[in-house]
Design a protein around this motif. Structure first.
Motif, PDB file in Angstrom:
ATOM      1  N   UNK A  61       0.857  -1.180   0.000  1.00 36.43           N
ATOM      2  CA  UNK A  61       0.000   0.000   0.000  1.00 36.43           C
ATOM      3  C   UNK A  61       0.894   1.231   0.000  1.00 36.43           C
ATOM      4  N   UNK A  62       0.333   2.375  -0.388  1.00 38.74           N
ATOM      5  CA  UNK A  62       1.140   3.578  -0.580  1.00 38.74           C
ATOM      6  C   UNK A  62       0.503   4.806   0.067  1.00 38.74           C
ATOM      7  N   UNK A  63       0.405   4.857   1.400  1.00 41.71           N
ATOM      8  CA  UNK A  63      -0.128   6.060   2.037  1.00 41.71           C
ATOM      9  C   UNK A  63       0.848   7.220   1.908  1.00 41.71           C
ATOM     10  N   UNK A  64       0.352   8.376   1.532  1.00 46.66           N
ATOM     11  CA  UNK A  64       1.170   9.587   1.496  1.00 46.66           C
ATOM     12  C   UNK A  64       0.471  10.680   2.264  1.00 46.66           C
ATOM     13  N   UNK A  65      -0.653  11.157   1.702  1.00 46.48           N
ATOM     14  CA  UNK A  65      -1.473  12.163   2.361  1.00 46.48           C
ATOM     15  C   UNK A  65      -1.876  11.713   3.772  1.00 46.48           C
TER      16      UNK A  65
END
Length: 464
Positions: A320-324
């Motif tokens: 997964x790619x959480x940024x915000x």
């Protein structure tokens, strides 16, 4: 219903009719814990503090506009994601496009996350920060030969390929250097997230990915598997941004599982990785209800597990790619009020010393934000206001509809919450404004991460 009390589910970016203005909040000094950094508090005199540092001190030392990051909050949110997915066979990649500095890259690595970059510049920052190349993934819909060459030469952990041209380009780059590169194919699943048109990224009619429906994704898999220098390890999907539920992920996962079955049937190859992207939302205003990382992890892993079991597939390694979701809530932007213009019977226009050059999201996406008087207390009646910038655009709006104290005056400081993501990273020099500094606060101390630009910086590049 108040503009500050949205129901659960997708929110719309329309401006409320003038005859139905938002209802004033009960307390203009209240700091919603879902919206503000975890360390945000009010001092006895009403001044906003973040990380134990007062905003007046920050503005005096670093100037305004100013991006302020709660370092402990950032690290805690990164840890929350690592722990939520930590018991599973999963990777968490921080999406650097949300906010990336050398310090931020180090925080990410130190908290046990991997890092996703989408340009040569972001890759350079990550490497300069000491992030191991194997922990870096490279995204982007139009990676140049130079960007791919740098990624291959330093040994990034994976490249997410986005087109047939890029597959050919990366094959040549890898072959010239005698390398084999791990790749994922970015698949457009046809799932349209309930979000703004410009941040919905999985429907077919847009620039990202290779569509399932047209057969392009299947052809990309064939070409990648046929390459001697590309090792296809999995599939990637990203359905959009600022998403408040996992329903779209469930549909996307079902289609990806079906596609994995087709790949296995055609090639006898079980792909071992499945990246579901990022895009989960944060609270910008009271009433936004973001999901907790543990809930996200349980739902996403459960969705993929069920779909794989139903198709007789081994469970792939999930990414997964959480940024915000990590950077956004940790950031606050401070501004100084310059002029206040009352438009009788409508609202008060409050102009500050920044604007769309330091936060383009309202103009670009119709984004909502929360803003408060930050430098003092006030017990005057609230005034319906619009927070605007100093640029030569009528669309230079930071917060469209909000209430500020009726005694607001030039020189006051206001703070806009949840600006940690996509504000510094999208900042510009429109009207030749210098970009703000980025400051980290923690345990009562502040330090510069990115210094404020100067006129010399602006002129240095102008060699004509």
């Amino acid at each position: 219903m108040s503009r500050y009390a949205h129901p659960a589910g997708p929110r719309h970016a329309d401006v409320l009719p003038e005859e139905h203005p938002p209802i004033p909040p009960h307390d203009l000094t209240e700091l919603d814990a879902d919206v503000w950094p975890r360390s945000a508090a009010r001092a006895a005199d009403g001044e906003l503090t973040i990380g134990g540092v007062g905003v007046t001190e920050l503005a005096r030392e670093y100037g305004t506009p100013l991006y302020v990051l709660d370092e402990a909050d950032f690290r805690a949110r990164a840890r929350d994601y690592r722990l939520a997915f930590g018991d599973a066979d999963a990777d968490v990649y921080y999406a650097g496009k949300a906010l990336l500095t050398k310090a931020v890259a180090r925080w990410v690595h130190e908290e046990g996350l991997k890092l996703d970059v989408c340009s040569g510049g972001e890759l350079a920052v990550a490497l300069a920060a000491g992030v191991p190349p194997q922990s870096i993934g490279l995204h982007g819909n139009n990676k140049s030969v130079a960007e791919l060459a740098r990624a291959v030469e330093v040994g990034v952990g994976r490249v997410i390929v986005d087109s047939f041209d890029e597959i050919d380009r990366l094959e040549r780059v890898a072959a010239d250097r005698g390398r084999v590169v791990d790749v994922l194919v970015r698949v457009t699943t046809g799932v349209e997230a309930h979000t703004h048109e410009f941040v919905a990224t999985a429907h077919d009619d847009q620039k990202f990915g290779l569509a399932l429906s047209s057969g392009a994704a299947a052809e990309a898999v064939r070409r990648t598997l046929a390459s001697a220098h590309l090792d296809l390890v999995g599939l990637h999907s990203h359905i959009g941004s600022q998403i408040f539920d996992t329903a779209g992920f469930e549909v996307a996962a079902r289609r990806l599982a079906e596609f994995l079955t087709e790949v296995h049937a055609e090639h006898g190859t079980p792909l071992r990785e499945l990246d579901l992207g990022g895009g989960l939302g944060i609270a910008y205003v009271t009433g936004d209800r973001p999901l907790e990382p543990k809930v996200i992890a349980d739902r996403l892993l459960g969705i993929v597990r069920r779909e794989c079991e139903s198709h007789g597939l081994p469970m792939p390694r999930i990414a997964v790619e959480p940024g915000r979701a990590i950077a956004g809530p940790c950031g606050v932007t401070l501004y100084e009020v310059g002029t206040i213009k009352d438009v009788e019977g409508i609202r008060s226009y409050v102009s500050v010393d920044g604007g769309m050059s330091d936060n383009i999201r309202t103009a670009l996406y119709g984004a909502d934000y929360t803003c408060v008087l930050a430098s003092r207390a006030s017990d005057t009646e609230p005034t319906l206001s619009r927070l605007v910038g100093k640029h030569c655009e009528s669309g230079d709006v930071l917060v469209r509809d909000l209430y500020l104290p009726g005694d607001l005056r030039p020189g006051d400081l206001v703070a806009v919450a949840a600006t940690g993501a996509y504000c510094h990273s999208m900042a510009s020099n429109y009207n030749h404004l210098a970009r703000p500094a980025v400051v980290a606060v923690r345990d009562g101390a502040a330090r510069t991460l990115v210094r404020r630009e100067t006129e010399d910086d602006l002129l240095r590049r102008d060699v004509g």
